[in-house]
Design a protein around this motif. Sequence first.
Motif, short mmCIF file in Angstrom:
data_model
loop_
_atom_site.label_atom_id
_atom_site.label_comp_id
_atom_site.label_asym_id
_atom_site.label_seq_id
_atom_site.Cartn_x
_atom_site.Cartn_y
_atom_site.Cartn_z
N VAL A 116 -15.23 3.62 -2.53
CA VAL A 116 -14.17 4.25 -3.00
C VAL A 116 -13.29 2.14 -1.91
CG1 VAL A 116 -11.79 4.88 -2.31
CG2 VAL A 116 -13.35 6.40 -2.74
N GLN A 117 -13.62 2.27 -1.28
CA GLN A 117 -13.02 0.50 -0.34
C GLN A 117 -13.44 -0.58 -1.66
OE1 GLN A 117 -14.23 -0.61 2.93
NE2 GLN A 117 -14.36 1.81 3.91
N ILE A 145 1.41 -3.01 -9.97
CA ILE A 145 2.30 -2.40 -8.88
C ILE A 145 2.11 -3.23 -7.44
CG2 ILE A 145 0.67 -0.14 -8.76
CD1 ILE A 145 -1.16 -0.91 -7.03
N ARG A 146 2.52 -2.83 -6.72
CA ARG A 146 3.25 -2.74 -5.19
C ARG A 146 2.19 -2.59 -4.22
NH1 ARG A 146 7.48 -3.97 -1.48
NH2 ARG A 146 6.95 -5.33 0.67
N LEU A 147 1.64 -2.32 -3.73
CA LEU A 147 0.60 -1.51 -2.38
C LEU A 147 1.53 -1.75 -1.08
CD1 LEU A 147 -1.96 -0.12 -2.10
CD2 LEU A 147 -3.23 -1.68 -1.89
N ILE A 148 1.29 -0.58 -0.38
CA ILE A 148 1.49 -0.65 0.76
C ILE A 148 0.47 0.13 1.62
CG2 ILE A 148 3.12 -0.04 2.47
CD1 ILE A 148 5.52 -0.16 0.79
N CYS A 149 -0.30 0.14 2.71
CA CYS A 149 -1.51 0.46 3.50
C CYS A 149 -0.81 1.05 4.87
CB CYS A 149 -2.45 0.01 3.34
SG CYS A 149 -3.22 -0.26 1.66
N ALA A 150 -1.48 2.10 5.33
CA ALA A 150 -0.97 1.98 6.78
C ALA A 150 -1.88 2.95 7.71
CB ALA A 150 0.21 3.12 7.07
N THR A 151 -2.27 2.80 8.48
CA THR A 151 -3.34 3.17 9.57
C THR A 151 -3.15 3.02 10.40
OG1 THR A 151 -6.04 3.00 10.12
CG2 THR A 151 -4.65 0.86 9.68
N ASN A 152 -3.57 4.22 11.34
CA ASN A 152 -3.43 3.52 13.16
C ASN A 152 -5.05 3.87 13.64
OD1 ASN A 152 -5.72 6.05 12.81
ND2 ASN A 152 -4.45 7.09 13.80
N GLU A 153 -5.61 3.21 12.64
CA GLU A 153 -6.95 2.41 13.29
C GLU A 153 -6.71 0.32 13.73
OE1 GLU A 153 -10.17 3.82 11.96
OE2 GLU A 153 -9.69 5.56 10.49
N ASN A 154 -7.93 0.53 14.29
CA ASN A 154 -8.33 -0.83 14.43
C ASN A 154 -9.18 -1.29 13.13
OD1 ASN A 154 -8.68 -3.58 15.11
ND2 ASN A 154 -8.73 -3.43 17.61
N LEU A 155 -8.42 -1.87 11.86
CA LEU A 155 -9.23 -2.46 11.07
C LEU A 155 -10.59 -3.62 11.46
CD1 LEU A 155 -6.66 -1.76 8.06
CD2 LEU A 155 -8.96 -0.57 8.77
N SER A 156 -9.42 -4.08 12.00
CA SER A 156 -10.21 -5.26 12.62
C SER A 156 -11.88 -5.39 13.55
CB SER A 156 -9.58 -6.36 13.64
OG SER A 156 -8.17 -7.11 12.68
N GLN A 157 -11.65 -3.90 13.98
CA GLN A 157 -13.00 -3.86 14.93
C GLN A 157 -13.63 -2.96 13.55
OE1 GLN A 157 -11.94 -0.94 18.09
NE2 GLN A 157 -13.98 -0.33 18.25
N ARG A 158 -13.54 -2.22 12.70
CA ARG A 158 -13.83 -1.10 11.74
C ARG A 158 -14.53 -2.62 11.14
NH1 ARG A 158 -12.13 3.23 9.73
NH2 ARG A 158 -13.65 3.02 8.02
N VAL A 159 -14.22 -3.62 10.43
CA VAL A 159 -15.02 -5.03 10.52
C VAL A 159 -16.15 -4.95 10.60
CG1 VAL A 159 -14.49 -6.96 9.09
CG2 VAL A 159 -13.09 -5.43 8.68
N ALA A 160 -15.71 -5.19 12.14
CA ALA A 160 -17.39 -5.68 13.08
C ALA A 160 -18.23 -4.80 13.12
CB ALA A 160 -15.83 -5.95 14.38
N GLU A 161 -17.47 -3.46 12.99
CA GLU A 161 -18.95 -2.56 12.74
C GLU A 161 -19.11 -2.58 11.86
OE1 GLU A 161 -16.17 0.20 16.55
OE2 GLU A 161 -16.16 1.04 14.37
N GLY A 162 -18.85 -2.61 10.73
CA GLY A 162 -19.49 -2.86 9.64
C GLY A 162 -18.62 -1.94 8.94
N PHE A 191 -16.20 -0.89 7.65
CA PHE A 191 -14.99 -1.68 6.06
C PHE A 191 -14.97 -2.90 6.20
CE2 PHE A 191 -10.64 -2.30 5.34
CZ PHE A 191 -9.46 -1.32 4.37
N ARG A 192 -14.52 -3.07 4.43
CA ARG A 192 -15.17 -4.26 4.00
C ARG A 192 -14.11 -5.31 4.49
NH1 ARG A 192 -17.87 -4.00 -1.41
NH2 ARG A 192 -17.12 -6.18 -1.18
N GLN A 193 -14.40 -6.37 5.22
CA GLN A 193 -13.22 -7.40 5.55
C GLN A 193 -12.54 -8.18 4.43
OE1 GLN A 193 -15.23 -11.28 6.87
NE2 GLN A 193 -13.54 -10.75 8.71
N ASP A 194 -13.43 -8.65 2.97
CA ASP A 194 -12.61 -8.75 2.05
C ASP A 194 -11.79 -8.24 1.70
OD1 ASP A 194 -14.45 -6.82 0.74
OD2 ASP A 194 -15.37 -7.98 -0.45
#
Length: 437
Positions: free
Chosen positions: A244-245, A270-287, A289-292
């Motif tokens: 889905v990403q 549309i106008r997109l707003i996202c929210a999270t309680n996670e560290n997405l930069s860390q998720r990117v480093a772990e592979g 979550f997509r960096q792009d």
Amino acid sequence: MARILIIDDDVDILSAAKLLLKRHFGEVTIEKNPERIPFLLGNYSFDLILLDMNFTRDVDSGKEGFQWLDKILDIKPEAKVVLFTAYGDVEMAVKAIKLGAKDFVLKPWENEKLLETLHEALNETSGNEATAKHQLIGESKSMKEVFERMKRVAETDANVLILGENGTGKDLMAQALHRYSLREKQAFVRADIAALPDTLVEAELFGYVKGAFTDAKDTRIGKFEEAQKGTMFLDEIGNLSPVVQSKLLHVLQNRSLMRLGSNKEIALDIRLICATNENLSQRVAEGSFRQDLLYRINTITLEMPALRERDEDVELLAEHFLKTYAQKYNRTVDGLSAGLKKELYRYNWPGNVRELQHAIERAVILCRSRTLSVEDVFEHGHMKPEKASTKSFDLESMERKLIAESLKKCKGNISDAAKELGLSRAALYRRIEKYGL
């Protein structure tokens, strides 16, 4: 034009409710056998479900109501459920709200009150929550800075990523961004990724055509199309699967989408707003979550401060919730004791504003005087003032502690925590809401 399903084993109740509601809503379906709930939800679409809490097997404890509420939310996590109870057990109904119900109505009902409650619950479908209950409130320096940044960003169409712990008000900030934007008169559509089963996320977001998969009996638009010309809010975006990403990235890059089972591109504005309680930069480093994709969604970042970082707002929020729930439950409670004010500041509020809100709501319901005391807020719930050293071993307290520890261990990742606890993501998410985590 809303479609209402009423489930009650009393045929007189069903007849009376249908007679009233069919004059105000598009379609009203009645059912006296709760065992038919899975069939009805699997074959028909309802905007709201009015569910009795007590059935023949279990006359007044509400146990069956809780079981069917849980079943409904497992089948349709996005379902809007309002409860019927004939016994005036407000505390039981409030517990059900913590488990995912939108509101409750006491039998015998007042027609205007019933209609008002149903309309409020239906309004939440498009993300418009009752402003009397849900406002961004704060006079602290950190909140004023967030407000100021939000107002500057809102006037643009820039994608926004809202960060913060659970219970800090990320969803309210998303609504505020919409209200201050040039799209305020258009739709605000919310999709809670954590509350949707993995197998349904793609269909819910992007829609599908008839025959796209086994249960696709009709063509259905997705959340993104519902938000056309307006604002799309993706809550808990860190829970998106890699598949889905990838599709979301395509949608954002091309400003268009394709429903499942179709090869026709649909232009999207549309106008997109996202929210999270996670560290997405860390998720990117772990592979995971997509960096792009991260680059696409965080043109601007807003970070909601934890309640423990904005002490100046605790009393202000408590008084706001006191006024709100005293009015809702018709209670003559109008103040906070000096001792309670002191303990409100001393408590760490791990569940943030949501925990404070639930604590004040419960206290207003159970309070026997005009002023809330320390005991009303802390002793009637599962919270304890910081100075208390007595351990609580009741099941709910132990479950809350176990879930909190698992979330911490999994760094807020709902999927990982659910797997460790042996729960579905939807079930874990409801417990997070219940305990204000």
